[in-house]
Design a protein around this motif. Structure first.
Motif, short mmCIF file in Angstrom:
data_model
loop_
_atom_site.label_atom_id
_atom_site.label_comp_id
_atom_site.label_asym_id
_atom_site.label_seq_id
_atom_site.Cartn_x
_atom_site.Cartn_y
_atom_site.Cartn_z
N CYS A 118 37.10 34.52 42.34
CA CYS A 118 35.86 35.25 42.07
C CYS A 118 35.72 36.44 43.02
O CYS A 118 35.28 37.53 42.62
N ARG A 119 36.10 36.25 44.28
CA ARG A 119 35.98 37.33 45.26
C ARG A 119 36.91 38.49 44.91
O ARG A 119 36.52 39.65 44.96
N ILE A 120 38.15 38.18 44.55
CA ILE A 120 39.10 39.24 44.19
C ILE A 120 38.64 39.98 42.94
O ILE A 120 38.83 41.19 42.81
N ALA A 121 38.00 39.26 42.02
CA ALA A 121 37.50 39.87 40.79
C ALA A 121 36.20 40.64 41.01
O ALA A 121 35.67 41.25 40.06
N GLY A 122 35.67 40.60 42.23
CA GLY A 122 34.40 41.26 42.49
C GLY A 122 33.22 40.52 41.89
O GLY A 122 32.18 41.12 41.60
N ARG A 123 33.37 39.19 41.73
CA ARG A 123 32.33 38.38 41.11
C ARG A 123 31.83 37.30 42.06
O ARG A 123 31.73 36.13 41.71
N GLU A 124 31.48 37.72 43.26
CA GLU A 124 30.93 36.76 44.23
C GLU A 124 29.54 36.29 43.85
O GLU A 124 28.99 35.39 44.48
N LEU B 174 55.34 37.98 35.42
CA LEU B 174 54.13 38.25 34.64
C LEU B 174 52.85 38.25 35.46
O LEU B 174 51.87 38.92 35.10
N PHE B 175 52.81 37.50 36.55
CA PHE B 175 51.58 37.37 37.33
C PHE B 175 51.45 38.55 38.29
O PHE B 175 51.62 38.40 39.50
N ARG B 176 51.13 39.73 37.77
CA ARG B 176 51.12 40.95 38.56
C ARG B 176 49.73 41.56 38.75
O ARG B 176 49.55 42.42 39.60
N HIS B 177 48.76 41.16 37.96
CA HIS B 177 47.40 41.68 38.11
C HIS B 177 46.80 41.19 39.43
O HIS B 177 47.13 40.09 39.88
N PRO C 275 46.57 35.51 43.81
CA PRO C 275 46.38 34.16 44.38
C PRO C 275 46.83 33.06 43.44
O PRO C 275 47.24 31.98 43.89
N VAL C 276 46.78 33.31 42.14
CA VAL C 276 47.27 32.33 41.18
C VAL C 276 48.78 32.13 41.37
O VAL C 276 49.28 31.00 41.36
N LEU C 277 49.50 33.21 41.58
CA LEU C 277 50.93 33.11 41.83
C LEU C 277 51.19 32.39 43.15
O LEU C 277 52.15 31.61 43.25
N ASP C 278 50.35 32.61 44.14
CA ASP C 278 50.47 31.89 45.41
C ASP C 278 50.31 30.39 45.18
O ASP C 278 51.08 29.57 45.70
N ILE C 279 49.32 30.01 44.38
CA ILE C 279 49.12 28.61 44.01
C ILE C 279 50.32 28.09 43.23
O ILE C 279 50.81 26.98 43.46
N HIS D 123 47.67 36.77 23.76
CA HIS D 123 46.24 36.90 24.02
C HIS D 123 45.91 36.59 25.49
O HIS D 123 45.01 37.21 26.06
N LEU D 124 46.62 35.64 26.09
CA LEU D 124 46.37 35.30 27.48
C LEU D 124 46.59 36.49 28.40
O LEU D 124 45.74 36.82 29.24
N PHE D 125 47.70 37.18 28.23
CA PHE D 125 48.07 38.23 29.18
C PHE D 125 47.53 39.61 28.81
O PHE D 125 47.57 40.51 29.64
N GLU D 126 46.96 39.76 27.60
CA GLU D 126 46.46 41.08 27.22
C GLU D 126 45.20 41.47 28.00
O GLU D 126 44.84 42.65 28.03
N VAL D 127 44.53 40.50 28.63
CA VAL D 127 43.31 40.83 29.37
C VAL D 127 43.61 41.35 30.77
O VAL D 127 42.71 41.88 31.46
N PHE D 128 44.84 41.19 31.23
CA PHE D 128 45.19 41.56 32.61
C PHE D 128 45.76 42.98 32.66
O PHE D 128 46.55 43.36 31.82
#
Length: 312
Positions: free
Chosen positions: A54-60, A223-226, A231-235, A307-312
Protein backbone atom coordinates in the motif's frame (compact mmCIF):
# COMPACT_ATOMS: atom_id res chain seq x y z
CA UNK A 1 -20.39 2.26 -14.00
CA UNK A 2 -18.27 3.06 -10.93
CA UNK A 3 -15.24 1.35 -9.49
CA UNK A 4 -15.67 -1.97 -7.68
CA UNK A 5 -15.65 -1.35 -3.92
CA UNK A 6 -13.61 -4.16 -2.37
CA UNK A 7 -12.86 -5.44 1.10
CA UNK A 8 -9.88 -7.81 0.92
CA UNK A 9 -9.45 -10.56 3.51
CA UNK A 10 -6.02 -12.16 3.21
CA UNK A 11 -3.36 -14.33 4.85
CA UNK A 12 -0.57 -12.53 2.98
CA UNK A 13 2.79 -13.80 4.17
CA UNK A 14 2.37 -17.56 3.77
CA UNK A 15 2.59 -17.99 0.00
CA UNK A 16 3.32 -15.29 -2.57
CA UNK A 17 -0.02 -15.27 -4.37
CA UNK A 18 -1.76 -13.08 -1.77
CA UNK A 19 0.81 -10.35 -2.41
CA UNK A 20 0.28 -10.69 -6.16
CA UNK A 21 -3.47 -10.29 -5.64
CA UNK A 22 -3.08 -7.18 -3.52
CA UNK A 23 -0.65 -5.68 -6.05
CA UNK A 24 -3.15 -6.38 -8.84
CA UNK A 25 -5.99 -4.69 -6.96
CA UNK A 26 -3.82 -1.69 -6.09
CA UNK A 27 -2.80 -1.27 -9.73
CA UNK A 28 -6.28 -1.90 -11.18
CA UNK A 29 -8.03 1.42 -11.94
CA UNK A 30 -11.41 -0.33 -11.67
CA UNK A 31 -10.79 -1.47 -8.07
CA UNK A 32 -11.42 0.70 -5.02
CA UNK A 33 -9.97 -1.05 -1.96
CA UNK A 34 -12.07 -0.01 1.05
CA UNK A 35 -9.96 -1.93 3.54
CA UNK A 36 -7.76 -4.94 4.18
CA UNK A 37 -8.10 -7.50 6.96
CA UNK A 38 -5.61 -10.24 7.77
CA UNK A 39 -6.17 -13.65 9.31
CA UNK A 40 -4.36 -16.71 10.76
CA UNK A 41 -1.12 -16.84 12.76
CA UNK A 42 0.93 -13.65 13.09
CA UNK A 43 -1.92 -11.50 11.75
CA UNK A 44 -0.09 -8.27 12.65
CA UNK A 45 2.97 -9.33 10.64
CA UNK A 46 0.64 -10.01 7.73
CA UNK A 47 -0.84 -6.52 8.14
CA UNK A 48 2.68 -5.08 7.98
CA UNK A 49 3.33 -6.95 4.73
CA UNK A 50 0.10 -5.57 3.25
CA UNK A 51 1.18 -2.08 4.28
CA UNK A 52 4.43 -2.44 2.30
CA UNK A 53 2.49 -2.71 -0.96
CA UNK A 54 0.00 0.00 0.00
CA UNK A 55 2.84 2.40 0.82
CA UNK A 56 4.62 1.81 -2.50
CA UNK A 57 1.31 2.30 -4.32
CA UNK A 58 0.79 5.60 -2.52
CA UNK A 59 -2.26 4.19 -0.75
CA UNK A 60 -1.37 4.57 2.91
CA UNK A 61 -4.96 5.75 3.39
CA UNK A 62 -6.31 2.20 3.02
CA UNK A 63 -7.30 0.89 6.47
CA UNK A 64 -5.54 -2.35 7.47
CA UNK A 65 -6.75 -4.45 10.41
CA UNK A 66 -5.12 -7.62 11.79
CA UNK A 67 -7.88 -10.15 12.35
CA UNK A 68 -8.41 -13.52 13.99
CA UNK A 69 -5.34 -15.66 14.57
CA UNK A 70 -7.20 -18.80 15.67
CA UNK A 71 -10.04 -20.77 14.04
CA UNK A 72 -13.44 -20.92 15.70
CA UNK A 73 -13.16 -24.47 17.12
CA UNK A 74 -10.10 -26.34 15.81
CA UNK A 75 -6.41 -25.63 16.54
CA UNK A 76 -4.56 -23.33 14.16
CA UNK A 77 -2.21 -25.06 11.71
CA UNK A 78 -1.22 -21.90 9.78
CA UNK A 79 0.89 -20.58 12.62
CA UNK A 80 3.45 -18.32 10.98
CA UNK A 81 3.92 -15.70 8.27
CA UNK A 82 7.27 -16.85 6.84
CA UNK A 83 7.45 -14.04 4.27
CA UNK A 84 7.76 -11.51 7.11
CA UNK A 85 11.50 -11.96 6.52
CA UNK A 86 11.29 -9.22 3.87
CA UNK A 87 9.92 -6.56 6.24
CA UNK A 88 13.38 -5.38 7.22
CA UNK A 89 14.00 -4.36 3.62
CA UNK A 90 10.84 -2.27 3.07
CA UNK A 91 9.17 0.69 4.73
CA UNK A 92 5.92 -0.33 6.38
CA UNK A 93 3.32 0.61 8.96
CA UNK A 94 4.30 -0.67 12.41
CA UNK A 95 1.15 -0.44 14.52
CA UNK A 96 -2.46 -1.37 13.81
CA UNK A 97 -5.76 -1.30 15.73
CA UNK A 98 -6.12 -4.55 17.66
CA UNK A 99 -9.22 -6.76 17.75
CA UNK A 100 -11.18 -4.58 15.36
CA UNK A 101 -11.09 -6.41 12.03
CA UNK A 102 -14.52 -8.05 12.15
CA UNK A 103 -16.23 -4.91 13.46
CA UNK A 104 -14.45 -2.88 10.76
CA UNK A 105 -15.79 -5.18 8.02
CA UNK A 106 -19.28 -4.92 9.48
CA UNK A 107 -19.09 -1.13 9.58
CA UNK A 108 -17.90 -0.76 5.97
CA UNK A 109 -20.59 -3.11 4.65
CA UNK A 110 -23.37 -1.44 6.62
CA UNK A 111 -22.28 2.03 5.48
CA UNK A 112 -22.24 0.85 1.85
CA UNK A 113 -25.23 -1.51 1.52
CA UNK A 114 -25.21 -3.73 -1.58
CA UNK A 115 -22.05 -1.99 -2.83
CA UNK A 116 -19.22 -4.03 -1.29
CA UNK A 117 -17.55 -7.02 -2.91
CA UNK A 118 -15.84 -9.13 -0.26
CA UNK A 119 -12.76 -10.81 -1.78
CA UNK A 120 -11.58 -13.61 0.52
CA UNK A 121 -8.27 -15.28 -0.31
CA UNK A 122 -7.59 -16.85 3.08
CA UNK A 123 -9.08 -19.15 5.70
CA UNK A 124 -12.53 -17.80 6.48
CA UNK A 125 -12.36 -17.15 10.24
CA UNK A 126 -12.88 -13.39 9.99
CA UNK A 127 -15.79 -13.72 7.59
CA UNK A 128 -17.38 -16.65 9.40
CA UNK A 129 -17.37 -14.70 12.66
CA UNK A 130 -18.75 -11.64 10.87
CA UNK A 131 -21.65 -13.62 9.42
CA UNK A 132 -22.32 -15.34 12.76
CA UNK A 133 -22.21 -12.05 14.71
CA UNK A 134 -24.43 -10.16 12.26
CA UNK A 135 -26.69 -12.59 10.35
CA UNK A 136 -28.09 -9.79 8.18
CA UNK A 137 -24.70 -8.66 6.90
CA UNK A 138 -24.39 -11.29 4.15
CA UNK A 139 -27.53 -9.94 2.48
CA UNK A 140 -26.02 -6.43 2.51
CA UNK A 141 -23.06 -7.48 0.37
CA UNK A 142 -23.00 -6.98 -3.38
CA UNK A 143 -21.15 -10.28 -3.71
CA UNK A 144 -18.51 -12.48 -2.14
CA UNK A 145 -15.61 -13.90 -4.19
CA UNK A 146 -13.57 -16.71 -2.68
CA UNK A 147 -10.42 -18.64 -3.43
CA UNK A 148 -11.57 -21.72 -1.60
CA UNK A 149 -12.36 -25.39 -1.90
CA UNK A 150 -11.61 -28.24 -4.23
CA UNK A 151 -14.81 -28.92 -6.18
CA UNK A 152 -13.40 -31.71 -8.39
CA UNK A 153 -10.49 -32.90 -6.17
CA UNK A 154 -8.04 -32.24 -9.00
CA UNK A 155 -4.74 -30.43 -8.53
CA UNK A 156 -2.27 -29.59 -11.30
CA UNK A 157 0.66 -27.87 -9.58
CA UNK A 158 2.33 -30.85 -7.88
CA UNK A 159 2.63 -29.12 -4.54
CA UNK A 160 5.01 -30.65 -2.04
CA UNK A 161 3.89 -31.72 1.40
CA UNK A 162 6.21 -29.32 3.26
CA UNK A 163 4.79 -25.87 3.95
CA UNK A 164 6.91 -23.68 6.19
CA UNK A 165 3.90 -21.89 7.71
CA UNK A 166 2.01 -25.03 8.58
CA UNK A 167 2.06 -27.40 11.49
CA UNK A 168 2.33 -30.86 9.94
CA UNK A 169 -0.84 -32.95 9.87
CA UNK A 170 -2.62 -35.51 7.74
CA UNK A 171 -4.96 -32.87 6.31
CA UNK A 172 -2.01 -31.01 4.79
CA UNK A 173 -1.09 -34.18 2.93
CA UNK A 174 -4.65 -34.41 1.62
CA UNK A 175 -4.49 -30.75 0.64
CA UNK A 176 -1.26 -31.26 -1.28
CA UNK A 177 -3.03 -33.91 -3.35
CA UNK A 178 -6.04 -31.71 -4.11
CA UNK A 179 -8.54 -33.60 -1.95
CA UNK A 180 -9.00 -30.66 0.43
CA UNK A 181 -7.98 -27.02 -0.03
CA UNK A 182 -6.13 -25.05 2.67
CA UNK A 183 -8.51 -22.11 2.99
CA UNK A 184 -11.40 -24.52 3.52
CA UNK A 185 -9.64 -26.93 5.88
CA UNK A 186 -7.89 -24.48 8.24
CA UNK A 187 -11.20 -23.24 9.68
CA UNK A 188 -13.85 -25.65 8.38
CA UNK A 189 -16.58 -24.35 10.68
CA UNK A 190 -16.12 -20.79 9.44
CA UNK A 191 -16.10 -22.14 5.88
CA UNK A 192 -19.44 -23.85 6.53
CA UNK A 193 -20.93 -20.63 7.91
CA UNK A 194 -19.78 -18.63 4.87
CA UNK A 195 -21.11 -21.13 2.33
CA UNK A 196 -24.41 -21.27 4.17
CA UNK A 197 -24.86 -17.50 4.08
CA UNK A 198 -27.49 -15.80 1.97
CA UNK A 199 -25.31 -13.64 -0.31
CA UNK A 200 -26.68 -12.18 -3.54
CA UNK A 201 -23.77 -13.53 -5.57
CA UNK A 202 -21.54 -16.24 -4.09
CA UNK A 203 -18.50 -16.97 -6.33
CA UNK A 204 -15.78 -19.59 -5.80
CA UNK A 205 -12.49 -20.26 -7.58
CA UNK A 206 -11.11 -23.55 -6.26
CA UNK A 207 -8.04 -25.74 -6.71
CA UNK A 208 -9.48 -27.34 -9.85
CA UNK A 209 -8.85 -24.09 -11.76
CA UNK A 210 -6.33 -22.11 -9.70
CA UNK A 211 -3.73 -24.90 -9.65
CA UNK A 212 -3.45 -24.69 -13.45
CA UNK A 213 -1.90 -21.21 -13.24
CA UNK A 214 1.79 -21.89 -12.68
CA UNK A 215 4.92 -19.79 -13.19
CA UNK A 216 8.58 -20.69 -12.80
CA UNK A 217 11.05 -18.41 -10.95
CA UNK A 218 12.75 -17.22 -14.12
CA UNK A 219 9.40 -16.14 -15.57
CA UNK A 220 8.55 -14.18 -12.43
CA UNK A 221 11.95 -12.46 -12.50
CA UNK A 222 11.17 -11.25 -16.02
CA UNK A 223 7.59 -10.12 -15.42
CA UNK A 224 7.58 -8.62 -11.92
CA UNK A 225 9.02 -5.25 -12.98
CA UNK A 226 6.42 -2.68 -11.91
CA UNK A 227 7.32 -0.76 -8.70
CA UNK A 228 4.39 -2.35 -6.83
CA UNK A 229 5.70 -5.78 -7.86
CA UNK A 230 9.22 -5.19 -6.52
CA UNK A 231 8.34 -6.24 -2.93
CA UNK A 232 6.22 -9.03 -4.38
CA UNK A 233 9.31 -10.34 -6.18
CA UNK A 234 11.23 -10.07 -2.90
CA UNK A 235 8.54 -12.21 -1.25
CA UNK A 236 8.62 -14.59 -4.23
CA UNK A 237 12.36 -15.07 -3.86
CA UNK A 238 11.82 -16.17 -0.26
CA UNK A 239 9.09 -18.54 -1.46
CA UNK A 240 11.32 -19.94 -4.21
CA UNK A 241 13.83 -21.10 -1.59
CA UNK A 242 11.33 -23.86 -0.71
CA UNK A 243 9.23 -24.17 -3.87
CA UNK A 244 10.27 -24.21 -7.52
CA UNK A 245 7.15 -22.43 -8.79
CA UNK A 246 4.41 -20.03 -7.84
CA UNK A 247 0.78 -20.96 -8.37
CA UNK A 248 -1.62 -18.06 -8.90
CA UNK A 249 -4.44 -19.37 -6.71
CA UNK A 250 -5.62 -16.11 -5.18
CA UNK A 251 -5.14 -13.76 -8.16
CA UNK A 252 -7.63 -15.79 -10.18
CA UNK A 253 -10.44 -14.81 -7.79
CA UNK A 254 -9.59 -11.13 -8.24
CA UNK A 255 -8.99 -11.18 -12.00
CA UNK A 256 -12.16 -13.17 -12.73
CA UNK A 257 -14.14 -10.51 -10.87
CA UNK A 258 -13.26 -7.96 -13.56
CA UNK A 259 -13.09 -10.17 -16.67
CA UNK A 260 -15.77 -12.66 -17.73
CA UNK A 261 -13.55 -14.32 -20.35
CA UNK A 262 -11.23 -15.93 -17.77
CA UNK A 263 -13.40 -18.59 -16.09
CA UNK A 264 -16.37 -20.73 -17.04
CA UNK A 265 -18.69 -20.96 -14.04
CA UNK A 266 -21.41 -23.43 -13.12
CA UNK A 267 -24.29 -22.91 -10.72
CA UNK A 268 -24.83 -25.29 -7.83
CA UNK A 269 -24.21 -25.91 -4.14
CA UNK A 270 -20.97 -26.50 -2.25
CA UNK A 271 -21.37 -28.41 1.00
CA UNK A 272 -18.65 -28.35 3.68
CA UNK A 273 -17.72 -31.37 5.79
CA UNK A 274 -17.17 -30.59 9.48
CA UNK A 275 -17.97 -33.85 11.29
CA UNK A 276 -14.96 -35.89 10.15
CA UNK A 277 -11.66 -34.96 11.85
CA UNK A 278 -9.66 -36.13 8.82
CA UNK A 279 -11.88 -34.74 6.05
CA UNK A 280 -13.01 -31.58 7.83
CA UNK A 281 -13.08 -28.83 5.21
CA UNK A 282 -13.85 -31.25 2.37
CA UNK A 283 -16.05 -29.51 -0.22
CA UNK A 284 -18.78 -31.54 -1.89
CA UNK A 285 -20.01 -29.99 -5.13
CA UNK A 286 -23.45 -30.58 -6.60
CA UNK A 287 -24.41 -28.87 -9.87
CA UNK A 288 -27.87 -27.34 -9.62
CA UNK A 289 -29.50 -24.70 -11.82
CA UNK A 290 -30.91 -22.79 -8.84
CA UNK A 291 -28.00 -23.43 -6.49
CA UNK A 292 -26.64 -20.66 -4.31
CA UNK A 293 -23.01 -20.84 -5.48
CA UNK A 294 -21.22 -20.05 -8.76
CA UNK A 295 -18.12 -22.21 -9.03
CA UNK A 296 -15.34 -21.95 -11.62
CA UNK A 297 -14.99 -25.16 -13.63
CA UNK A 298 -12.66 -24.08 -16.45
CA UNK A 299 -9.99 -21.40 -16.76
CA UNK A 300 -8.43 -19.73 -19.79
CA UNK A 301 -4.79 -19.51 -18.72
CA UNK A 302 -3.72 -17.16 -21.51
CA UNK A 303 -6.54 -14.68 -20.78
CA UNK A 304 -5.80 -14.83 -17.05
CA UNK A 305 -2.15 -13.88 -17.39
CA UNK A 306 -2.98 -11.26 -20.03
CA UNK A 307 -5.49 -9.51 -17.76
CA UNK A 308 -3.35 -9.90 -14.64
CA UNK A 309 -0.30 -8.14 -16.05
CA UNK A 310 -2.05 -5.54 -18.22
CA UNK A 311 -2.69 -3.35 -15.15
CA UNK A 312 1.03 -2.99 -14.36
Amino acid sequence: MGREKILLDTDIGTEVDDAITLAYLLANPDAEIMGITTVTGEAAERARLASVLCRIAGREDIPIYPGCENPIFVPQIELYAPQKKVLGRWEHQKEFPANRAVAFMQDVIRRNPVEITLVCIAPLTNVGLLFAMDPEIASLLKRIVLMCGSPTYTRYDNTGETMSAMEKSDVIVLGSKGVIENNALIDPHATKIVYGADVREHITCGLNVTSQLIMKPEEAEGLFRHPILEPVLDIAREWFKDEERVTFHDPLAAVSLFHDDVCLFEQGDLFIETDSSLLSGFTYWKKKSDGRHRVAMKVNKEKFFEHLFEVF
